[in-house]
Design an enzyme around this catalytic site. Structure first.
Site, PDB file in Angstrom:
ATOM      1  N   ASN A  69      73.359   1.211  77.980  1.00  0.00           N
ATOM      2  CA  ASN A  69      73.004  -0.087  77.361  1.00  0.00           C
ATOM      3  C   ASN A  69      73.916  -0.432  76.194  1.00  0.00           C
ATOM      4  O   ASN A  69      74.030   0.342  75.235  1.00  0.00           O
ATOM      5  CB  ASN A  69      71.574  -0.017  76.825  1.00  0.00           C
ATOM      6  N   ILE A  70      74.501  -1.612  76.283  1.00  0.00           N
ATOM      7  CA  ILE A  70      75.446  -2.045  75.238  1.00  0.00           C
ATOM      8  C   ILE A  70      75.134  -3.491  74.842  1.00  0.00           C
ATOM      9  O   ILE A  70      75.227  -4.398  75.667  1.00  0.00           O
ATOM     10  CB  ILE A  70      76.902  -1.927  75.744  1.00  0.00           C
TER      11      ILE A  70
ATOM     12  N   GLU B 132      60.633   4.848  78.609  1.00  0.00           N
ATOM     13  CA  GLU B 132      61.336   5.598  77.551  1.00  0.00           C
ATOM     14  C   GLU B 132      60.448   6.713  77.026  1.00  0.00           C
ATOM     15  O   GLU B 132      59.257   6.521  76.785  1.00  0.00           O
ATOM     16  CB  GLU B 132      61.727   4.643  76.412  1.00  0.00           C
TER      17      GLU B 132
ATOM     18  N   ASP C 287      64.724  -5.807  79.204  1.00  0.00           N
ATOM     19  CA  ASP C 287      65.057  -4.731  78.251  1.00  0.00           C
ATOM     20  C   ASP C 287      63.913  -4.585  77.236  1.00  0.00           C
ATOM     21  O   ASP C 287      63.483  -5.586  76.644  1.00  0.00           O
ATOM     22  CB  ASP C 287      66.364  -5.154  77.541  1.00  0.00           C
TER      23      ASP C 287
ATOM     24  N   SER D 240      76.428   1.364  71.968  1.00  0.00           N
ATOM     25  CA  SER D 240      77.599   0.648  71.453  1.00  0.00           C
ATOM     26  C   SER D 240      78.491   1.612  70.681  1.00  0.00           C
ATOM     27  O   SER D 240      78.006   2.544  70.029  1.00  0.00           O
ATOM     28  CB  SER D 240      77.160  -0.495  70.531  1.00  0.00           C
TER      29      SER D 240
HETATM   30  P1  13P Z   1      73.285  -0.996  71.013  1.00  0.00           P
HETATM   31  O1  13P Z   1      72.569  -1.529  69.806  1.00  0.00           O
HETATM   32  O2  13P Z   1      73.950   0.313  70.709  1.00  0.00           O
HETATM   33  O3  13P Z   1      74.212  -1.961  71.627  1.00  0.00           O
HETATM   34  O4  13P Z   1      72.145  -0.659  72.101  1.00  0.00           O
HETATM   35  C1  13P Z   1      71.665  -1.662  72.954  1.00  0.00           C
HETATM   36  C2  13P Z   1      70.455  -1.236  73.721  1.00  0.00           C
HETATM   37  O5  13P Z   1      70.076  -0.079  73.783  1.00  0.00           O
HETATM   38  C3  13P Z   1      69.724  -2.297  74.424  1.00  0.00           C
HETATM   39  O6  13P Z   1      68.564  -1.817  75.026  1.00  0.00           O
HETATM   40  O1  G3H Z   2      67.682  -2.802  72.097  1.00  0.00           O
HETATM   41  C1  G3H Z   2      67.708  -3.955  71.727  1.00  0.00           C
HETATM   42  C2  G3H Z   2      68.768  -4.872  72.221  1.00  0.00           C
HETATM   43  O2  G3H Z   2      69.942  -4.719  71.477  1.00  0.00           O
HETATM   44  C3  G3H Z   2      68.255  -6.278  72.236  1.00  0.00           C
HETATM   45  O3  G3H Z   2      68.221  -6.792  70.940  1.00  0.00           O
HETATM   46  O4  G3H Z   2      65.838  -7.461  70.776  1.00  0.00           O
HETATM   47  O5  G3H Z   2      67.562  -8.405  69.211  1.00  0.00           O
HETATM   48  O6  G3H Z   2      67.510  -9.088  71.621  1.00  0.00           O
HETATM   49  P1  G3H Z   2      67.218  -8.021  70.611  1.00  0.00           P
HETATM   50 ZN    ZN Z   3      67.658  -0.228  73.883  1.00  0.00          ZN
END
Ligand code: 13P
Ligand code: G3H
Ligand code: ZN
Length: 315
Positions: A253-254, A133, A81, A213
């Site tokens: 994505n969540i 993206e 991610d 989310s």
């Molecule tokens: P949220 O912060 O809305 O859960 O999004 C997560 C996300 O996009 C991870 O790539």
């Molecule tokens: O988009 C980001 C995701 O929520 C991952 O969060 O980079 O804090 O692990 P993080």
């Molecule tokens: Zn993201």
């Protein structure tokens, strides 16, 4: 069973979206697998750069390999991610990841294309698919800070050109969401008009919705009642996932919502039983609550109940 992200997309496109959930530790991993099996859904496990650094990048791989053995019926892909170029190469070379996300969305259009193109070439040579993206989400990402005011929605014409010039396999579009628990300050919501225009130009091409989310208000209230301070937190309406899926959103994505479940469980646990100090006690509650949360999300995404179809097609 680990499958390619592409296989999951082909089965889901236009009908439902696959939940892409971030993991950082064993409790999340156990809850995630249980929740997906309880709801009979395929899923994508996301590993962020931050998660790779939290303990050691190999720790998460070990957890996933073990979970795959413990839950042999599960069907899932493993995805990096928000990677930068170097992290993408590291994941591609590891041979463990099904797909990587190169996030060069903070760069100018041509530079984003140049970087994405390089990652696509390296990934495709190893049979790995790539998400990129275009546009800017609001909020804070791993290595990108974007002011709400600077958040830019994806331009549909540019989206088509971007996909053609990079050869990327899926595209994260900015359609009004942002990362974290504070997504909307007024009456904003998803820009379905932009999504429709993108899908018209890229029919059949999988789109990805980050920052998805829903920040349930009941969850926020419980956290605040147990000593938290998340006033004004707001998220995406989860009842809109189904419409987004018909418009080409194939991956949702969540992450934040799962963190809220963790925060509520632990705050309430320590408030209600201040004499306890065994980490396994709240851990057990969290795994069960997280599994319930995942199963509920999969209902909203439409992926619940599709596991057997996916298994048939994966053979
Ligand atoms: P949220 O912060 O809305 O859960 O999004 C997560 C996300 O996009 C991870 O790539
Ligand atoms: O988009 C980001 C995701 O929520 C991952 O969060 O980079 O804090 O692990 P993080
Ligand atoms: Zn993201």
């Amino acid at each position: 069973m680990i499958v390619t992200t592409k296989q999951l997309f082909q089965t889901a496109y236009g009908k439902y979206a696959i939940g892409a959930y971030n993991i950082n530790n064993l409790e999340q991993t156990m809850g995630l697998f249980r929740g997906n099996l309880d709801s009979q859904a395929p899923f994508i496990i996301q590993i962020s750069s931050g998660a790779r650094k939290y303990t050691h990048k190999l720790m998460l791989e070990g957890l996933i390999r073990s979970a795959d053995e413990i839950f042999p019926e599960a069907i899932f892909a493993v995805h990096l991610d928000h990677g930068d170029e170097q992290t993408c190469y590291d994941c591609i070379e590891s041979g463990f990841y099904s797909s990587v996300m190169i996030d060069a969305s903070h760069e100018e259009f041509d530079k984003n294309i140049e970087i994405t193109r390089r990652v696509v070439e390296a990934a495709h040579a190893r049979g790995i698919v790539v998400e990129a993206e275009l546009g800017k989400l609001g909020g804070v990402e791993e290595h990108v800070k974007v002011d709400e005011a600077d958040a830019k929605l994806t331009n549909p014409d540019q989206a088509k050109e971007f996909v053609e010039r990079t050869g990327v396999d899926s595209l994260a579009c900015a359609i009004g969401t942002s990362h974290g628990a504070f997504k909307f300050s007024g009456s904003q919501g998803l820009h379905f008009d932009v999504l429709e225009e993108i899908q018209k130009r890229l029919p059949g091409f999988p789109l990805v919705m980050h920052g998805s989310s829903s920040v349930p208000q009941e969850e926020v209230a419980r956290i605040n009642a147990a000593g938290g301070n998340l006033k004004g937190a707001r998220g995406v309406d989860e009842n809109e996932f189904a419409r987004a899926a018909t418009l080409g959103v194939t991956k949702v994505n969540i992450d934040t919502d799962g963190r809220l479940v963790w925060t509520r469980v632990h705050r309430e646990f320590f408030r209600d039983t201040p004499e306890k100090f065994d980490l396994r006690d709240p851990g057990k509650i969290f795994m069960a609550e997280y599994a319930k949360f995942i199963a509920h999300k999969n209902e909203k995404l439409g992926s619940a109940g599709t596991l057997e179809d996916v298994r048939r097609l994966a053979k």
